[in-house]
Design a protein around this motif. Sequence first.
Motif, mmCIF file in Angstrom:
data_model
loop_
_atom_site.group_PDB
_atom_site.id
_atom_site.type_symbol
_atom_site.label_atom_id
_atom_site.label_comp_id
_atom_site.label_asym_id
_atom_site.label_seq_id
_atom_site.Cartn_x
_atom_site.Cartn_y
_atom_site.Cartn_z
ATOM 1 N N LEU A 29 1.549 4.704 0.995
ATOM 2 C CA LEU A 29 1.032 5.608 2.012
ATOM 3 C C LEU A 29 1.112 7.065 1.564
ATOM 4 O O LEU A 29 0.197 7.847 1.799
ATOM 5 C CB LEU A 29 1.807 5.416 3.325
ATOM 6 C CG LEU A 29 1.743 4.004 3.928
ATOM 7 C CD1 LEU A 29 2.657 3.905 5.141
ATOM 8 C CD2 LEU A 29 0.307 3.648 4.307
ATOM 9 N N TYR A 35 5.038 11.148 6.852
ATOM 10 C CA TYR A 35 3.744 10.464 6.944
ATOM 11 C C TYR A 35 3.407 10.188 8.406
ATOM 12 O O TYR A 35 4.162 9.530 9.112
ATOM 13 C CB TYR A 35 3.766 9.151 6.162
ATOM 14 C CG TYR A 35 2.438 8.424 6.211
ATOM 15 C CD1 TYR A 35 1.401 8.786 5.355
ATOM 16 C CD2 TYR A 35 2.217 7.404 7.127
ATOM 17 C CE1 TYR A 35 0.168 8.136 5.410
ATOM 18 C CE2 TYR A 35 0.988 6.746 7.192
ATOM 19 C CZ TYR A 35 -0.023 7.126 6.326
ATOM 20 O OH TYR A 35 -1.242 6.488 6.388
ATOM 21 N N THR A 55 0.844 -1.197 0.000
ATOM 22 C CA THR A 55 0.000 0.000 0.000
ATOM 23 C C THR A 55 0.876 1.241 0.000
ATOM 24 O O THR A 55 1.731 1.401 0.885
ATOM 25 C CB THR A 55 -0.906 0.037 1.244
ATOM 26 O OG1 THR A 55 -1.740 -1.124 1.247
ATOM 27 C CG2 THR A 55 -1.780 1.290 1.231
ATOM 28 N N LYS A 62 -3.607 2.220 6.989
ATOM 29 C CA LYS A 62 -2.822 3.454 6.979
ATOM 30 C C LYS A 62 -2.040 3.698 8.268
ATOM 31 O O LYS A 62 -1.353 4.705 8.404
ATOM 32 C CB LYS A 62 -3.731 4.645 6.687
ATOM 33 C CG LYS A 62 -4.355 4.595 5.302
ATOM 34 C CD LYS A 62 -5.212 5.821 5.030
ATOM 35 C CE LYS A 62 -5.818 5.758 3.622
ATOM 36 N NZ LYS A 62 -6.658 6.948 3.327
#
Length: 226
Positions: free
Chosen positions: A144, A168, A142, A177
């Motif tokens: 981010l 992040y 994924t 997430k």
Amino acid sequence: MKIKLVALSVLAFCAMFSAEAQKLKKFGSSTEKKIGPKTIKVPYTDVISYAGYASPGNEDEVKDGKKMYYIYVWVPIVAPELGVRMVSPVGKNKVKNVIKSDEYTENASSEDFFDTYITLERSTIFKKEDVTEESVKSATWTTLTSNDDSSEMPKQPSGSSYNSLLRYKSETGSPTKALTAGLYRVGFTTYKTGEVKGTFLAEVAAPVKLPGVVMAKTIEDLKKAL
């Protein structure tokens, strides 16, 4: 003669300024602190650095038409925030305790550089014992966040601000997430059409100490370090 001397002095000053401008500053987190009239970003407390050399034909995969290169990062505990930055070429941007790849050592004097584009990706691998070449290939990755150009980074020899930096913050309420313990990777390529070629310095940082964090270009090297 005086005019020539003045011109030479100006050139020397510009060269000195350029050299100073190429120095990499401390990696600041998203947390800001006001000191007098200035507001500064509080430096990350934990930084791991990797110097490498990217060359055509050594990409890890072609994704969306881009030749992608990866650096793998094992994060041992939950992190509130991760920062990633990349500068190319390494040039005068020397840092302490940097991990140097054999490719970098062989090409350290190279003047080649590329327009960096970076991503921070999290995998579905959360245990050390699950880190294998096969599992990495079959894992779900994924993205981010990503970054192309950052004005916080030193300019490249071309004079353009084409080096990259991203931060992040973990979204603890989202399973996909959140910055959990597990395997991450920094993906990099060039934003423009063309080959990725040149030395680079990549850094991954956190605002808290992450004991046992490991950074390596290959899964084989990562497993050795783990």
